[in-house]
Motif scaffolding. Structure first.
Motif, mmCIF file in Angstrom:
data_model
loop_
_atom_site.group_PDB
_atom_site.id
_atom_site.type_symbol
_atom_site.label_atom_id
_atom_site.label_comp_id
_atom_site.label_asym_id
_atom_site.label_seq_id
_atom_site.Cartn_x
_atom_site.Cartn_y
_atom_site.Cartn_z
ATOM 1 N N SER A 89 63.652 11.261 11.601
ATOM 2 C CA SER A 89 65.084 10.711 12.362
ATOM 3 C C SER A 89 65.278 11.820 13.228
ATOM 4 O O SER A 89 66.156 11.387 14.414
ATOM 5 C CB SER A 89 66.032 10.075 11.415
ATOM 6 N N ARG A 92 62.734 11.874 16.462
ATOM 7 C CA ARG A 92 62.888 11.157 17.689
ATOM 8 C C ARG A 92 64.404 11.013 18.157
ATOM 9 O O ARG A 92 64.239 10.545 19.215
ATOM 10 C CB ARG A 92 62.858 9.925 16.559
ATOM 11 N N MET A 97 61.468 8.171 24.127
ATOM 12 C CA MET A 97 59.835 6.672 23.882
ATOM 13 C C MET A 97 60.396 6.001 25.049
ATOM 14 O O MET A 97 61.409 5.161 24.669
ATOM 15 C CB MET A 97 59.225 6.633 23.456
ATOM 16 N N PHE A 99 58.601 2.738 27.088
ATOM 17 C CA PHE A 99 58.163 1.988 26.999
ATOM 18 C C PHE A 99 57.780 0.874 28.333
ATOM 19 O O PHE A 99 58.400 0.756 29.294
ATOM 20 C CB PHE A 99 58.209 0.861 26.076
ATOM 21 N N ASN A 103 61.984 -3.270 27.395
ATOM 22 C CA ASN A 103 62.362 -3.565 25.673
ATOM 23 C C ASN A 103 63.885 -3.111 25.462
ATOM 24 O O ASN A 103 64.048 -2.053 24.684
ATOM 25 C CB ASN A 103 61.407 -3.029 25.215
ATOM 26 N N PRO A 104 65.306 -3.003 26.609
ATOM 27 C CA PRO A 104 66.690 -3.341 25.860
ATOM 28 C C PRO A 104 66.639 -4.218 24.297
ATOM 29 O O PRO A 104 65.717 -5.312 24.235
ATOM 30 C CB PRO A 104 67.195 -3.686 26.757
ATOM 31 N N LEU A 105 67.511 -3.704 23.794
ATOM 32 C CA LEU A 105 67.478 -4.609 22.385
ATOM 33 C C LEU A 105 68.669 -5.709 22.716
ATOM 34 O O LEU A 105 68.741 -5.838 24.105
ATOM 35 C CB LEU A 105 68.202 -3.298 21.444
ATOM 36 N N PRO A 106 68.299 -7.431 22.293
ATOM 37 C CA PRO A 106 68.627 -7.937 22.511
ATOM 38 C C PRO A 106 70.424 -8.104 22.223
ATOM 39 O O PRO A 106 70.892 -8.645 21.136
ATOM 40 C CB PRO A 106 68.145 -8.786 21.871
ATOM 41 N N LEU A 107 71.208 -7.237 22.994
ATOM 42 C CA LEU A 107 72.747 -6.756 22.573
ATOM 43 C C LEU A 107 73.257 -6.334 24.039
ATOM 44 O O LEU A 107 73.037 -6.435 25.102
ATOM 45 C CB LEU A 107 72.760 -5.363 22.111
ATOM 46 N N PHE A 115 73.611 2.592 20.924
ATOM 47 C CA PHE A 115 72.720 1.889 19.896
ATOM 48 C C PHE A 115 72.326 3.290 19.196
ATOM 49 O O PHE A 115 72.083 3.719 17.498
ATOM 50 C CB PHE A 115 71.186 1.126 20.079
ATOM 51 N N ASN A 118 75.278 5.409 17.541
ATOM 52 C CA ASN A 118 75.134 5.526 16.484
ATOM 53 C C ASN A 118 75.033 5.547 15.474
ATOM 54 O O ASN A 118 75.251 5.901 14.223
ATOM 55 C CB ASN A 118 75.873 3.879 16.580
ATOM 56 N N ILE A 119 73.549 5.555 15.854
ATOM 57 C CA ILE A 119 72.442 5.850 14.393
ATOM 58 C C ILE A 119 72.108 7.711 14.530
ATOM 59 O O ILE A 119 72.669 7.936 12.512
ATOM 60 C CB ILE A 119 71.144 5.676 15.091
ATOM 61 N N HIS A 120 72.582 7.989 15.332
ATOM 62 C CA HIS A 120 72.770 9.892 15.059
ATOM 63 C C HIS A 120 73.634 10.092 14.346
ATOM 64 O O HIS A 120 74.242 11.590 14.580
ATOM 65 C CB HIS A 120 71.462 9.629 16.012
ATOM 66 N N THR A 158 69.382 -8.183 27.675
ATOM 67 C CA THR A 158 68.215 -8.637 28.185
ATOM 68 C C THR A 158 67.917 -9.644 29.893
ATOM 69 O O THR A 158 67.357 -10.240 30.116
ATOM 70 C CB THR A 158 67.613 -9.249 26.782
ATOM 71 N N ARG A 172 69.728 4.616 27.029
ATOM 72 C CA ARG A 172 70.364 4.671 26.473
ATOM 73 C C ARG A 172 69.610 5.902 25.501
ATOM 74 O O ARG A 172 70.062 5.982 24.272
ATOM 75 C CB ARG A 172 69.568 3.220 25.781
ATOM 76 N N PHE B 171 61.439 -5.074 20.475
ATOM 77 C CA PHE B 171 62.770 -4.849 19.584
ATOM 78 C C PHE B 171 63.138 -3.333 18.282
ATOM 79 O O PHE B 171 63.138 -2.289 18.313
ATOM 80 C CB PHE B 171 63.793 -5.925 19.188
ATOM 81 N N ASN B 177 61.883 3.895 17.683
ATOM 82 C CA ASN B 177 61.666 5.040 18.193
ATOM 83 C C ASN B 177 62.841 5.704 18.393
ATOM 84 O O ASN B 177 62.444 7.209 19.491
ATOM 85 C CB ASN B 177 60.551 5.099 19.493
ATOM 86 N N MET B 178 64.079 5.955 18.600
ATOM 87 C CA MET B 178 65.378 6.189 18.479
ATOM 88 C C MET B 178 65.670 6.781 17.200
ATOM 89 O O MET B 178 66.277 7.248 17.934
ATOM 90 C CB MET B 178 65.253 4.969 18.929
ATOM 91 N N GLY B 179 64.941 6.782 16.178
ATOM 92 C CA GLY B 179 65.166 6.919 15.131
ATOM 93 C C GLY B 179 65.730 6.405 14.165
ATOM 94 O O GLY B 179 66.222 6.635 13.155
ATOM 95 N N GLN B 184 68.193 -0.109 8.680
ATOM 96 C CA GLN B 184 69.017 -0.189 10.747
ATOM 97 C C GLN B 184 69.068 -0.959 11.255
ATOM 98 O O GLN B 184 69.267 -1.582 11.912
ATOM 99 C CB GLN B 184 69.143 1.132 10.859
ATOM 100 N N ARG B 188 71.057 -4.200 12.730
ATOM 101 C CA ARG B 188 71.230 -3.900 13.786
ATOM 102 C C ARG B 188 70.710 -4.930 14.897
ATOM 103 O O ARG B 188 71.131 -5.477 15.581
ATOM 104 C CB ARG B 188 71.463 -2.869 14.374
ATOM 105 N N ASN B 193 69.629 -11.414 15.319
ATOM 106 C CA ASN B 193 69.097 -12.594 16.287
ATOM 107 C C ASN B 193 68.279 -13.738 15.318
ATOM 108 O O ASN B 193 67.385 -14.246 15.735
ATOM 109 C CB ASN B 193 67.827 -11.336 16.261
ATOM 110 N N LYS B 288 68.143 -15.350 24.614
ATOM 111 C CA LYS B 288 66.899 -15.338 25.744
ATOM 112 C C LYS B 288 66.846 -13.680 25.280
ATOM 113 O O LYS B 288 66.881 -12.778 25.420
ATOM 114 C CB LYS B 288 68.222 -14.980 27.260
#
Ligand code: ATP
Ligand code: MG
Lengths: 263, 289
Positions: A89, A92, A97, A99, A103-107, A115, A118-120, A158, A172, B171, B177-179, B184, B188, B193, B288
């Motif tokens: 973790s 990363r 990375m 791609f 591939n943004p998250l559906p948020l 995102f 928050n995780i780190h 998205t 991000r 997703f 890839n973000m760790g 999690q 999240r 979804n 979507k």
């Protein structure tokens, strides 16, 4: 050549005698590659030569497949990332990375930016709402997206155009202050205008981050990278300053590829 | 130029033939459904009244309403849901998000699909052995609901897994890839979804158990009870069993009564289904990616 002379000799990623197998299939052969800190290094080579594989061994995402075996060493800032005491973790967080397909998250746009952060970030170290807003603004400004999205931070990421999505995917990563950015053909899903914009953006990030970018686009590698690595069938053939690789390559294979004699 | 040929005419004929054939199949299929519903409405409709819905059966179950059975069915379905939702979601999460893709996982998945085919009377006997006797819940709502839950778990797991797998892999890749850890990522991104699909799928599956008789007959449902259940340790009446009883076991029941009970039972199941389908359509429209 390099814009910041102080970094000239610092090596961000030192890859030594690295071999990689998918099950019994060997995809990488004896890779020795020094990626210089603060520079943009492009990775070129025909399809299937192992560019993505190499990139993915730098954030150890390959491992999730379960049947990948690696030997040799990859040192980042002096530390072998395959050592037992390396926390994936944390790795990363330092190595972001990007791609091929955005591939943004559906948020919401805001939650996308926050995102990784928050995780780190420990709960106790969370900052106030307004500081969060500053962080979001700063990240979005860095990727030249702020003016476009500042009024719709709460709408879903998205719904953005592909170009904007890809910029967001870069943005991000920034709040957690990565040192290295890996990009796997980050422009190939974009139209020419989007490609140009994202390319420009990547060029702006040079110096602050060490960037390793895979591309199929010769022109892109040539104009948007400082160093260039040419790979062929799992082997690293040539690594030099980009102009050198394109104008006076050492190896016959390199000049053949650049002249368009491979797929 | 552009004129019709013999060949075109032939193709059109075949086209019409198949069209009619398929349409007839559809009509053939929906006829029994419509006939059942029609019969129930015509014969049972007159029995339906507020009194029928909200009073106890009287006079040896030949008069009065079905309130205890209605309430009992709701108890059974809700408690069964409470048991199968967390369990089913947890199991499906493990199987689809954590388990490595190897022969063992595939075998377990196959077993779960096959479990869905176990006859309900077998579940009933398992329920008696496990919940009534071994865990000593006696014949009670708890034992009956748990039996229903066990019976529906396979379909709940399958429905959940389908919803989870509908969340694009990209997703998850982005998160890892973000760790982010698996959990999690699940908490999240994946669950938020998938949860609407999961819940509607589960409600759809479990509400079907409102019509099951065998699994509750020996584990918690009674022919007739003069009082309403107060906790999950009480026995209860239930619509499906009540229908069986008034239709076959009690003499001198007015003919409209069984039809009325059946109509109420079908309406409850349809109501649950309609709710979850509408909910799902609404959420699909919102999404979507
Ligand atoms: N998950 C995997 N399992 C097994 N083999 C793989 C896997 N991923 C890649 N390979 C193989 O490893 C080799 C290198 O693949 P890789 O995706 O790294 O190539 P690439 O240079 O990125 O190609 P492209 O330009 O098409 O993206 C190929 O022969 C490929 O078939
Ligand atoms: Mg690739």
């Amino acid at each position: 050549m390099t814009s910041n002379g102080s970094n000239e000799n610092k090596i961000a990623i030192k890859t030594r005698n690295m071999n990689l197998w998918y099950g019994s299939f060997q995809a990488l052969f004896d890779i020795n590659l020094d990626v210089k800190e603060g520079m943009i290094t492009s990775l070129i080579g025909p399809s299937g030569c192992g560019k993505t594989t190499l990139l993915r061994s730098y954030n150890r995402i390959n491992e999730r497949l379960g049947y990948v075996r690696i030997d040799g060493s990859i040192k980042m800032f002096g530390k072998n990332i395959y050592d037992d005491d390396v926390e994936i973790s944390q790795l990363r967080q330092q190595v972001g990375m990007v791609f091929q397909r955005p591939n943004p998250l559906p948020l919401s746009i805001r939650d996308n930016i926050l995102f990784a952060w928050n995780i780190h970030t420990e709960k106790e170290n969370r900052i106030s709402r307004s500081e969060q807003e500053d962080l979001i603004e700063k990240s979005l400004r860095e990727v030249v997206l702020w003016d476009k999205v500042k009024d719709k931070l709460n709408s879903k990421a998205t719904f953005l155009s592909l170009e904007e999505q890809q910029k967001l995917c870069i943005a991000r990563l920034l709040p957690v202050k990565p040192k290295i950015l890996l990009m796997d053909e980050p422009c190939s899903a974009l139209d020419p205008k989007g490609t140009e914009a994202v390319e420009e953006l990547i060029w702006r990030l040079r110096g602050e981050y060490t960037i390793l970018i895979v591309t199929h686009n010769m022109a892109q590698a040539r104009r948007a990278s400082e160093e260039c690595v040419f790979m062929l069938m799992g082997k690293m053939i040539e690594h030099d300053r980009t102009e050198k690789v394109f104008e006076t390559p050492e190896q016959q294979e390199t000049s053949d590829y650049i002249a368009g004699r491979y797929g | 130029m552009f004129q019709e040929t013999q060949q075109n005419i032939k193709h059109k004929k075949t086209e019409r033939l198949f069209r009619i054939l398929f349409l007839m199949m559809v009509l053939l299929l929906i006829t029994p459904v419509l006939m059942i519903l029609g019969t129930l409405i015509v014969k049972g409709g007159p029995a339906i009244s507020l009194e029928f819905l909200f009073t106890n059966p009287t006079n040896g179950m030949t008069e009065g309403g079905l309130f205890p059975a209605l309430l009992g069915t709701i108890w059974l379905v809700v408690v069964a849901l409470l048991a199968s939702v967390p369990l089913g979601i947890a199991a499906a999460l493990y199987l689809s998000e954590y388990a490595p893709d190897n022969w063992l996982t595939r075998a377990i998945n196959l077993a779960i699909v096959n479990l869905a085919g176990v006859p309900s009377i077998v579940h009933a006997l398992f329920g008696v052995g496990a919940f009534v006797i071994f865990f000593d819940f006696g014949t009670s709502i708890l034992a009956a609901s748990l039996t229903l839950a066990v019976m529906t778990l396979p379909v709940v797991i399958v429905a959940t897994r389908e919803s989870l797998q509908a969340v694009p892999q990209a997703f998850r890749e982005a998160c890892w890839n973000m760790g982010a850890t698996r959990w999690q990522t699940i908490r999240r991104v994946v669950l938020p979804n998938a949860i609407s699909g999961i819940l509607t799928g589960i409600i759809l599956e479990v509400s079907r158990t409102a019509g099951e008789t065998a699994p509750i007959m020996f584990t918690g449902a009674a022919f007739y009870l003069p009082f309403l259940p107060e906790s999950v340790f009480d026995q209860t009446m239930a619509l499906a069993l009540h229908l069986f009883v008034v239709a076959t076991q009690v003499p001198n029941v007015p003919p409209s009564m069984p039809y009325g009970v059946a109509l109420v039972l079908i309406s409850i199941v349809l109501l649950f289904n309609a709710m979850s389908i509408t909910f799902r359509m609404y959420l699909r429209g919102q999404k979507k990616w």
